[in-house]
Design a protein around this motif. Structure first.
Motif, short mmCIF file in Angstrom:
data_model
loop_
_atom_site.label_atom_id
_atom_site.label_comp_id
_atom_site.label_asym_id
_atom_site.label_seq_id
_atom_site.Cartn_x
_atom_site.Cartn_y
_atom_site.Cartn_z
N GLU A 55 4.60 -6.86 -8.76
CA GLU A 55 3.15 -6.68 -8.73
C GLU A 55 2.45 -7.34 -9.92
O GLU A 55 1.41 -7.98 -9.76
N LYS A 107 -3.60 -7.56 -2.09
CA LYS A 107 -4.28 -6.80 -3.14
C LYS A 107 -4.98 -7.72 -4.14
O LYS A 107 -6.10 -7.45 -4.55
N ALA A 141 6.77 -4.23 9.33
CA ALA A 141 5.94 -3.65 8.27
C ALA A 141 4.80 -4.60 7.92
O ALA A 141 3.63 -4.20 7.82
N ALA A 144 2.13 -4.66 10.77
CA ALA A 144 1.29 -3.45 10.82
C ALA A 144 0.31 -3.43 9.66
O ALA A 144 -0.87 -3.10 9.82
N TYR A 145 0.81 -3.79 8.49
CA TYR A 145 -0.02 -3.78 7.28
C TYR A 145 -1.19 -4.76 7.42
O TYR A 145 -2.33 -4.46 7.07
N THR B 86 -3.88 -0.96 -2.98
CA THR B 86 -2.54 -0.44 -2.73
C THR B 86 -1.51 -1.18 -3.56
O THR B 86 -1.32 -2.38 -3.41
N GLY B 87 -0.84 -0.45 -4.44
CA GLY B 87 0.17 -1.05 -5.30
C GLY B 87 1.55 -0.53 -4.97
O GLY B 87 1.77 0.21 -4.00
N ARG B 88 2.48 -0.95 -5.80
CA ARG B 88 3.89 -0.65 -5.62
C ARG B 88 4.16 0.84 -5.41
O ARG B 88 5.00 1.21 -4.60
N LEU B 91 3.28 1.99 -1.86
CA LEU B 91 4.14 1.30 -0.90
C LEU B 91 5.56 1.87 -0.96
O LEU B 91 6.18 2.14 0.09
N LEU B 95 7.53 3.79 2.03
CA LEU B 95 8.76 3.17 2.54
C LEU B 95 9.96 4.07 2.31
O LEU B 95 10.83 4.20 3.17
N SER B 96 10.03 4.69 1.14
CA SER B 96 11.18 5.55 0.83
C SER B 96 11.26 6.73 1.79
O SER B 96 12.31 7.01 2.36
N ALA B 137 2.70 0.69 7.96
CA ALA B 137 3.77 -0.29 7.74
C ALA B 137 5.13 0.41 7.68
O ALA B 137 6.12 -0.06 8.25
#
Lengths: 207, 207
Positions: A55, A107, A141, A144-145, B86-88, B91, B95-96, B137
């Motif tokens: 990022e 972003k 993913a 969809a995003y 939206t950052g890490r 996300l 996802l996790s 996503a």
């Protein structure tokens, strides 16, 4: 027109860059430093470096790139393993390359008025096959995003375009023993992509 | 029948566990230790702990659980932010919880003959809306991955079932200010899920 090509040292990215020569100011980003410098010099563009799935690096790179009118996210890797053998490493490699890099672009990219940004999806029927779960999931993913981001960014006059391509015969496939049968030549794929994107195609393009 | 419920301290998981009491040996996994112990005691099941999105912990937990005949992946979190913010962190959280935990389950679960494993998808029309890109996503990744894994595991006699639910009124939504209007009560959702999964429903169930 300022054109940013992410993944410019890959097969598709290079072909896009060559075909866009002379159509605007080319900004090229890629993972292979020597290839990137040579390509930028050959085409009269500039080169930028950074890991888009990180990022902070993505943010710095896109700040440096400045406002762009046309952006290509031609970033990707291929990998294969059945679900019973798929661990964190493969999942993260696929998600980082296809999805997290795109999320960082969405972003941090600075868009000019009426900008278009192009991302590459997959045909579910081609990739939802044994061994390709991680690849298929990362593409799903991304798709969809993008669908959500498109709704959010429309008010800013930014067009997000998803292009679904069949396989393209690029070095992406080298780790898997070469491209699938019937894969498009990168020059042919790039030509079709530009025809659609610079023309009047909709937000989702199937090639 | 050995039944493993992942996410058993969540709203849907708890409702599933209660409605499955007496139908087999219940193995419960959840993130809230006290709630988990109390629930296991109340229902006469056993409890297991571990972070399913961590590959090593998931592997150990599923080894400890042993072969199962019916598995529910009722794990999830909700989060909301537009793509431009939206950052890490968001996300990775999405996802996790939704995807990587499921991938670990699909890698390490030990299945009895004829086992069924149930995962929860989303309706694209409900979740591909502004602010829900990361959530959408992660669900899309799960759904694509499952479609591939289903093809791979069919030969082993394992059935992977995707159940699409509308929103369920659980604490999942608390960080977002409460469940969306029209959300199903967890007991109602669990009842419908079990009716479909224990009956003759296909591999993809829309409730």
């Amino acid at each position: 027109m300022r054109i940013l090509i992410l993944g410019a040292t890959g097969g598709l990215g290079q072909a896009l860059a060559r075909q866009l020569q002379g159509q605007g100011e080319l900004l090229l980003v890629g993972r292979r430093p020597q290839v990137l410098r040579d390509l930028a010099q050959e085409l009269g563009g500039s080169s930028l470096r950074g890991d888009l799935s990180d990022e902070l690096e993505a943010s710095a790179l896109l700040e440096q790139a400045g406002p762009v009118d046309l952006l290509f996210h031609a970033v990707g890797v291929a990998g294969r393993a059945p679900a019973r053998e798929t661990g964190r490493q493969l999942l993260e490699a696929m998600l980082s390359a296809h999805f997290l890099s795109a999320a960082n672009v969405l972003k941090y990219a600075r868009f000019g008025q009426g900008a278009r940004a192009v991302f590459f999806g997959a045909y579910p029927a081609y990739v939802r096959v044994p061994g390709f779960g991680a690849y298929a999931a990362a593409k799903a993913a991304l798709e969809a995003y993008l669908e959500v981001a498109r709704k959010e960014l429309r008010k800013d006059g930014v067009r997000l375009i998803l292009v679904r391509l069949p396989a393209v015969a690029t070095p992406l496939w080298t780790p898997l023993g070469g491209p699938p049968r019937g894969a498009l030549a990168p020059e042919e794929a790039a030509r079709k992509v530009l025809e659609a994107v610079l023309g009047d195609a909709g937000d989702e393009v199937a090639l």
